[in-house]
Design an enzyme around this catalytic site. Structure first.
Site, PDB file in Angstrom:
ATOM      1  N   GLU A  26       9.101 -31.228 -62.209  1.00 61.37           N
ATOM      2  CA  GLU A  26      10.341 -30.651 -61.682  1.00 61.37           C
ATOM      3  C   GLU A  26      10.796 -31.434 -60.446  1.00 61.37           C
ATOM      4  O   GLU A  26      11.971 -31.759 -60.301  1.00 61.37           O
ATOM      5  CB  GLU A  26      10.109 -29.183 -61.334  1.00 61.37           C
ATOM      6  CG  GLU A  26      11.322 -28.491 -60.744  1.00 61.37           C
ATOM      7  CD  GLU A  26      11.013 -27.079 -60.290  1.00 61.37           C
ATOM      8  OE1 GLU A  26      11.975 -26.344 -59.989  1.00 61.37           O
ATOM      9  OE2 GLU A  26       9.822 -26.696 -60.210  1.00 61.37           O
ATOM     10  N   HIS A  27       9.869 -31.691 -59.538  1.00 65.96           N
ATOM     11  CA  HIS A  27      10.125 -32.530 -58.368  1.00 65.96           C
ATOM     12  C   HIS A  27       9.119 -33.683 -58.363  1.00 65.96           C
ATOM     13  O   HIS A  27       7.946 -33.462 -58.667  1.00 65.96           O
ATOM     14  CB  HIS A  27       9.927 -31.763 -57.056  1.00 65.96           C
ATOM     15  CG  HIS A  27      10.518 -30.389 -57.022  1.00 65.96           C
ATOM     16  ND1 HIS A  27       9.820 -29.267 -57.433  1.00 65.96           N
ATOM     17  CD2 HIS A  27      11.731 -29.963 -56.616  1.00 65.96           C
ATOM     18  CE1 HIS A  27      10.586 -28.202 -57.270  1.00 65.96           C
ATOM     19  NE2 HIS A  27      11.754 -28.592 -56.780  1.00 65.96           N
ATOM     20  N   ASN A  73      11.619 -14.762 -62.293  1.00 64.45           N
ATOM     21  CA  ASN A  73      10.253 -14.641 -62.801  1.00 64.45           C
ATOM     22  C   ASN A  73      10.227 -14.801 -64.323  1.00 64.45           C
ATOM     23  O   ASN A  73      11.245 -15.089 -64.950  1.00 64.45           O
ATOM     24  CB  ASN A  73       9.636 -13.305 -62.358  1.00 64.45           C
ATOM     25  CG  ASN A  73      10.382 -12.106 -62.919  1.00 64.45           C
ATOM     26  OD1 ASN A  73      11.084 -12.184 -63.924  1.00 64.45           O
ATOM     27  ND2 ASN A  73      10.233 -10.959 -62.267  1.00 64.45           N
ATOM     28  N   HIS A  94      37.528 -31.541 -98.585  1.00 61.36           N
ATOM     29  CA  HIS A  94      37.873 -32.395 -97.449  1.00 61.36           C
ATOM     30  C   HIS A  94      38.729 -33.579 -97.915  1.00 61.36           C
ATOM     31  O   HIS A  94      39.730 -33.938 -97.284  1.00 61.36           O
ATOM     32  CB  HIS A  94      36.604 -32.927 -96.775  1.00 61.36           C
ATOM     33  CG  HIS A  94      35.902 -31.940 -95.913  1.00 61.36           C
ATOM     34  ND1 HIS A  94      35.405 -30.757 -96.392  1.00 61.36           N
ATOM     35  CD2 HIS A  94      35.614 -31.969 -94.583  1.00 61.36           C
ATOM     36  CE1 HIS A  94      34.827 -30.088 -95.413  1.00 61.36           C
ATOM     37  NE2 HIS A  94      34.947 -30.797 -94.292  1.00 61.36           N
ATOM     38  N   GLN A 152      17.613  -6.348 -66.175  1.00 62.21           N
ATOM     39  CA  GLN A 152      18.846  -5.560 -66.217  1.00 62.21           C
ATOM     40  C   GLN A 152      20.014  -6.302 -65.574  1.00 62.21           C
ATOM     41  O   GLN A 152      21.170  -6.171 -66.019  1.00 62.21           O
ATOM     42  CB  GLN A 152      18.650  -4.191 -65.561  1.00 62.21           C
ATOM     43  CG  GLN A 152      18.249  -4.185 -64.100  1.00 62.21           C
ATOM     44  CD  GLN A 152      16.743  -4.180 -63.902  1.00 62.21           C
ATOM     45  OE1 GLN A 152      15.993  -4.687 -64.729  1.00 62.21           O
ATOM     46  NE2 GLN A 152      16.301  -3.604 -62.783  1.00 62.21           N
ATOM     47  N   GLN A 162       4.601 -26.847 -51.848  1.00 56.84           N
ATOM     48  CA  GLN A 162       5.026 -26.433 -53.178  1.00 56.84           C
ATOM     49  C   GLN A 162       4.039 -25.474 -53.840  1.00 56.84           C
ATOM     50  O   GLN A 162       4.435 -24.625 -54.638  1.00 56.84           O
ATOM     51  CB  GLN A 162       5.245 -27.666 -54.056  1.00 56.84           C
ATOM     52  CG  GLN A 162       6.372 -28.555 -53.561  1.00 56.84           C
ATOM     53  CD  GLN A 162       7.669 -27.783 -53.364  1.00 56.84           C
ATOM     54  OE1 GLN A 162       8.305 -27.351 -54.317  1.00 56.84           O
ATOM     55  NE2 GLN A 162       8.069 -27.581 -52.110  1.00 56.84           N
ATOM     56  N   HIS A 194       4.694 -21.594 -53.664  1.00 55.66           N
ATOM     57  CA  HIS A 194       5.604 -20.856 -54.537  1.00 55.66           C
ATOM     58  C   HIS A 194       4.912 -19.745 -55.302  1.00 55.66           C
ATOM     59  O   HIS A 194       5.491 -18.668 -55.495  1.00 55.66           O
ATOM     60  CB  HIS A 194       6.278 -21.811 -55.516  1.00 55.66           C
ATOM     61  CG  HIS A 194       7.489 -22.482 -54.961  1.00 55.66           C
ATOM     62  ND1 HIS A 194       8.716 -21.874 -54.895  1.00 55.66           N
ATOM     63  CD2 HIS A 194       7.658 -23.720 -54.443  1.00 55.66           C
ATOM     64  CE1 HIS A 194       9.594 -22.697 -54.361  1.00 55.66           C
ATOM     65  NE2 HIS A 194       8.987 -23.820 -54.086  1.00 55.66           N
TER      66      HIS A 194
END
Length: 436
Positions: A316-317, A201, A409, A178, A248, A251
């Site tokens: 990602e890392h 998420n 054109h 939302q 990590q 997470h």
């Protein structure tokens, strides 16, 4: 290469179930707009208050933040905003004449409105607020809407302060699909966002992807579960490697962590340490599950193979604990953010070193970088062609238009050739309508 430990599961950030749920929610919000959002907020957050954080309530929340926390957030803001400002200064406007009389140029135009989502589930992501809002501000976006889920009767005070110092014009006490839809459609604010940024998420990620796919707005990246890799030679400290992997894995249950190494001895030592370090965490089940199901240790023959494997995973890392860091900086190509040397750890970047922590996952680093000021900018080109240069540009464009079968054109070019060069003979067909 071979595995000392291989994952038993594959992280999925884009489930059919989540997409079906989000599609229905977005359809309901499109139809019912603010009323539907209010109903969803009551259902998911037990929220009955106004969504737009008032100035008075903002001041109350800021007053709750300890001065020491404010100082740390201000430091993080200086670092992130300073790096983003340097990124903005690295790209500029210009005009050039490749052919004399044909002026080609580039303008840099910030987005009008940015929507910055700050997650607030298991953790209060105050630093994520800085990463998105401060970067949009450095890019020159004139109006920024930030949203984060409430925790009880209000949003997290530290996150509120981070949004405040970073320059959020409106703060929404709202989370989930939302919130994403409200920013995209401009609900409650009257300011539809041109771009939606920030992690979340699976439902938030799907909402961003669907809204972007509909052409309504742009997004930064499709954010799947956090993932992190470490490249380590035999000289690396096993405890440093293991504790960084655990940091990590914290997470989430489906957060992959990977070690790429040339040392079987180091790999086995890390394999021994990981369960012990995970078990010592405040919530051990999360990192233990992530390591058990998604953790990997890959044994490689040499540094070139480690680099190739890392680029294949496109983490990602990616951390590098090895010699000749300049070689690694030049060689690695597919990653969200790079952490060089034992002195650098991913949490530095996640919190306050200055580089952005909103990064590509699920191999998106093969074709995309992370969030940066350029994501909030439109690079718009322009041209001004002198009439007396139409014999070069117009003639070429006319001929190429007919090569492609596009007669309309070609005639637009031909008209200018007839208009600007009356009576001139051409060595190629130039259309002349009787009305000319």
């Amino acid at each position: 290469m071979r595995y000392l430990k291989q994952a038993t599961k594959s992280a999925e950030g884009n489930s059919r179930e989540a997409r079906a749920v989000v599609e229905q929610m977005l359809e309901d919000i499109r139809a019912g707009r603010e009323d539907t959002v209010r109903a969803l907020a009551r259902k998911f957050d037990k929220w009955e208050q106004e969504f737009i954080l008032s100035d008075a309530k903002r001041e109350e929340l800021i007053a709750m933040v300890p001065e020491s926390v404010k100082r740390d957030l201000e430091f993080a803001h200086r670092q992130v905003a300073g790096f983003a400002k340097a990124q903005r200064e690295s790209i500029g406007e210009f005009a050039t004449e490749v052919t004399p009389g044909v002026v080609l140029g580039q303008r840099i135009v910030p987005m009008d409105v940015a929507g910055c989502y700050v997650p607030g589930g298991r953790f209060a992501h105050a630093c994520s607020a800085i990463m998105s809002v401060a970067t949009a501000k450095a890019a020159g976006v004139p109006f920024i809407v930030a949203a984060t889920p409430p925790r009880g009767e209000h949003i997290d005070p530290a996150t509120c302060y981070a949004m405040h110092i970073s320059g959020a014009d409106i703060i929404l006490e709202m989370g989930g699909v939302q919130a994403i839809a409200s920013m995209a459609y401009g609900l409650f604010t009257g300011k539809p966002a041109n771009i939606l940024v920030g992690p979340g998420n699976a439902y938030v990620a799907e909402a961003k992807a669907l809204l972007s796919g509909s052409g309504l707005c742009g997004i930064d990246v499709f954010a799947g579960p956090t993932e992190s890799g470490i490249i380590a030679e035999g000289t690396a400290d096993p405890m440093t490697v293991a504790i960084d992997l655990v940091s990590q894995a914290e997470h989430g249950y489906n957060s992959p962590v990977w070690l790429f190494t040339t040392s079987e001895e180091l790999g086995n030592k890390v394999l021994e340490l990981m369960p012990k370090l995970c078990a010592d965490m405040p919530n051990p089940d999360v990192p233990l599950s992530a390591w058990r199901d998604y953790g990997e240790i890959v044994l490689c023959d040499d540094r070139e193979e480690m680099a190739a494997v890392s680029d294949h995973y496109a983490p990602e890392h990616i951390q590098v604990m090895a010699g000749d860091l300049d070689w690694w900086r030049a060689r690695l190509r597919c990653y969200g953010s790079l952490f060089l040397g034992e002195g650098s750890t991913v949490p530095h970047g996640d919190k306050c070193s200055g580089t952005n922590h909103i990064l590509p996952t699920r191999k998106a680093a093969c074709y995309s970088g992370g969030l940066n000021v350029h994501k909030f900018l439109k690079i718009c080109t322009y041209q001004h062609i002198d009439p007396d240069k139409n014999d070069v540009i117009g003639g070429t464009a006319s001929r190429l238009s007919r090569v492609e079968g596009m007669e309309g054109h070609a005639r637009a070019c031909d008209w200018r050739l007839r208009k600007f060069y009356p009576g001139r003979e051409w060595d190629f067909p130039v259309y002349e309508h009787p009305a000319y």
